[in-house]
Design a protein around this motif. Structure first.
Motif, PDB file in Angstrom:
ATOM      1  N   ALA A  24       0.839  -1.202   0.000  1.00  5.87           N
ATOM      2  CA  ALA A  24       0.000   0.000   0.000  1.00  5.87           C
ATOM      3  C   ALA A  24       0.868   1.244   0.000  1.00  5.87           C
ATOM      4  N   GLN A  25       0.229   2.372  -0.299  1.00  7.16           N
ATOM      5  CA  GLN A  25       0.850   3.680  -0.162  1.00  7.16           C
ATOM      6  C   GLN A  25      -0.056   4.518   0.722  1.00  7.16           C
ATOM      7  N   SER A  26       0.525   5.165   1.710  1.00  7.20           N
ATOM      8  CA  SER A  26      -0.301   5.877   2.683  1.00  7.20           C
ATOM      9  C   SER A  26       0.217   7.276   2.958  1.00  7.20           C
ATOM     10  N   ARG A  27      -0.682   8.263   2.846  1.00  8.92           N
ATOM     11  CA  ARG A  27      -0.341   9.640   3.214  1.00  8.92           C
ATOM     12  C   ARG A  27      -0.339   9.800   4.736  1.00  8.92           C
ATOM     13  N   PHE A  28      -1.195   9.033   5.412  1.00 10.34           N
ATOM     14  CA  PHE A  28      -1.206   9.099   6.872  1.00 10.34           C
ATOM     15  C   PHE A  28       0.120   8.603   7.434  1.00 10.34           C
ATOM     16  N   ALA A  29       0.674   7.561   6.833  1.00  6.81           N
ATOM     17  CA  ALA A  29       1.979   7.061   7.261  1.00  6.81           C
ATOM     18  C   ALA A  29       3.043   8.147   7.103  1.00  6.81           C
TER      19      ALA A  29
ATOM     20  N   LYS B  49      -7.516  -0.591  -2.421  1.00  7.95           N
ATOM     21  CA  LYS B  49      -6.410  -1.152  -3.199  1.00  7.95           C
ATOM     22  C   LYS B  49      -5.700  -2.256  -2.411  1.00  7.95           C
ATOM     23  N   LEU B  50      -5.590  -2.047  -1.097  1.00  7.20           N
ATOM     24  CA  LEU B  50      -4.953  -3.048  -0.241  1.00  7.20           C
ATOM     25  C   LEU B  50      -5.742  -4.350  -0.236  1.00  7.20           C
ATOM     26  N   THR B  51      -7.070  -4.241  -0.129  1.00  7.71           N
ATOM     27  CA  THR B  51      -7.908  -5.453  -0.119  1.00  7.71           C
ATOM     28  C   THR B  51      -7.862  -6.153  -1.473  1.00  7.71           C
ATOM     29  N   ASN B  52      -7.798  -5.370  -2.544  1.00  7.87           N
ATOM     30  CA  ASN B  52      -7.716  -5.978  -3.877  1.00  7.87           C
ATOM     31  C   ASN B  52      -6.394  -6.707  -4.069  1.00  7.87           C
ATOM     32  N   LYS B  53      -5.354  -6.176  -3.452  1.00  7.87           N
ATOM     33  CA  LYS B  53      -4.024  -6.761  -3.615  1.00  7.87           C
ATOM     34  C   LYS B  53      -3.818  -7.980  -2.723  1.00  7.87           C
ATOM     35  N   CYS B  54      -4.345  -7.913  -1.505  1.00  5.46           N
ATOM     36  CA  CYS B  54      -4.079  -8.978  -0.534  1.00  5.46           C
ATOM     37  C   CYS B  54      -5.243  -9.944  -0.356  1.00  5.46           C
ATOM     38  N   GLY B  55      -6.429  -9.569  -0.817  1.00  7.58           N
ATOM     39  CA  GLY B  55      -7.585 -10.443  -0.656  1.00  7.58           C
ATOM     40  C   GLY B  55      -7.941 -10.619   0.810  1.00  7.58           C
TER      41      GLY B  55
END
Length: 324
Positions: A213-218, A305-311
């Protein structure tokens, strides 16, 4: 067969402050700044060879550990590129002591305030750029705007404090003009030099190091921690030393050696920074983390996007390099 060193992991436990302090005390050793370019390149080669299990026969564990020290002090953890020597955290003690000592000594005129704040923020801008998360590239235009904004904010803050405090504060309180300017400028300098991380987010990985993932909060969390660390790094020297100088300057022997006040403050700041650089770097883990559920609330698009990538195998915790 003896167990091999985990070359890409710190020698000390990074889940504790003491472990992180020992690590940064080791890796920010100022002596690594004077090591030759050839020795640094050889250290990188040896680390890469050891990582593959192909180091030269007869290589000792001490040689591997020293090569690891040189590699981690001089090469960026994300890109593997050699860092500018003046931007390395290992240069914070010699560079910071010279500039901070000068700021504390020459603060009485507007010209001196402007000049030394410009020098300090130029140095900070280089350090911030060198120790950024290198996976978030920044354009030349963005760097120039960030540099001008950061140095400008420092000088405006310093001059504002000076003129305000000159009329309302005692000479002793005026000694804190440099710290007020540095603290304020750090809040501007670091976010601006790393603005792409705030705009586009930074790479977040699972426990195995896979980017998911990519996160602006991070980015916000990491940069906030870096700002706090930098202010803490310079605070003791810039807050305690004025008290010491105020007391010493009342003695006649100190009044007779005014030419040595500058060098004295430089050395004193060096003593503070020798301890505070590793302390400040150790306040927060280098490998920072956020809960994946945080993305669900704050960045739903990224969470999708994270759920799509990791299922169904969404990691509970995401990790990222916060920078220094």
């Amino acid at each position: 067969m003896p167990e091999r060193l985990k070359i890409d992991e710190p020698l000390w436990d990074q889940s504790t402050f003491v472990g992180r302090f020992k690590h940064f005390l080791w890796v920010t050793d100022p002596r690594t700044c004077v090591v030759s370019e050839e020795a640094l390149d050889n250290a990188k080669v040896l680390v890469e060879q050891y990582r593959k299990g192909s180091e030269p026969p007869g290589t000792t564990l001490e040689q591997i550990i020293y090569a690891k020290k040189l590699y981690e002090s001089a090469f960026h953890p994300d890109s593997g590129e050699k860092q500018n020597v003046f931007g390395r955290m290992s240069f914070q003690v010699p560079g910071g002591m010279a500039i901070t000592g000068a700021m504390l000594q020459w603060y009485r005129t507007a010209t001196a305030v402007v000049f030394w704040q410009w020098v300090n923020q130029s140095f900070n801008a280089l350090v911030n750029y060198t120790n950024r998360n290198a996976k978030s590239p920044t354009t030349t235009t963005q760097l120039i705007v960030a540099y001008l904004s950061a140095t400008g904010s420092a000088m405006v803050t310093a001059l504002g404090c000076k003129y305000y405090w000159t009329k309302r504060a005692s000479p002793f309180v005026q000694r804190y003009v440099p710290f007020a300017a540095v603290a304020a400028a750090n809040c501007v300098n670091i976010p601006l030099m790393r603005q792409n991380e705030l705009i586009y987010g930074i790479d977040c990985s699972d426990a195995n190091g896979n980017v998911v993932a990519q996160s602006r909060f991070a980015a916000v969390k990491g940069i906030t921690q870096v700002v706090i660390s930098r202010i803490v790094m310079c605070a003791p020297g810039m807050l305690i030393l004025p008290v010491i100088m105020e007391r010493l300057e009342k003695y006649r022997w100190m009044q007779r050696i005014t030419v040595l006040h500058g060098p004295f403050q430089v050395l004193a700041v060096g003593c503070f920074l020798s301890f505070m650089v590793p302390t400040a770097c150790a306040l927060y883990p280098q490998r920072c983390s956020i809960n994946a559920t945080t993305l669900e609330w704050l960045e739903p698009d990224e969470y999708k996007k994270l759920t799509n990538k990791c299922g169904a195998n969404i990691p509970e915790v995401l990790y990222f390099n916060k920078g220094l």
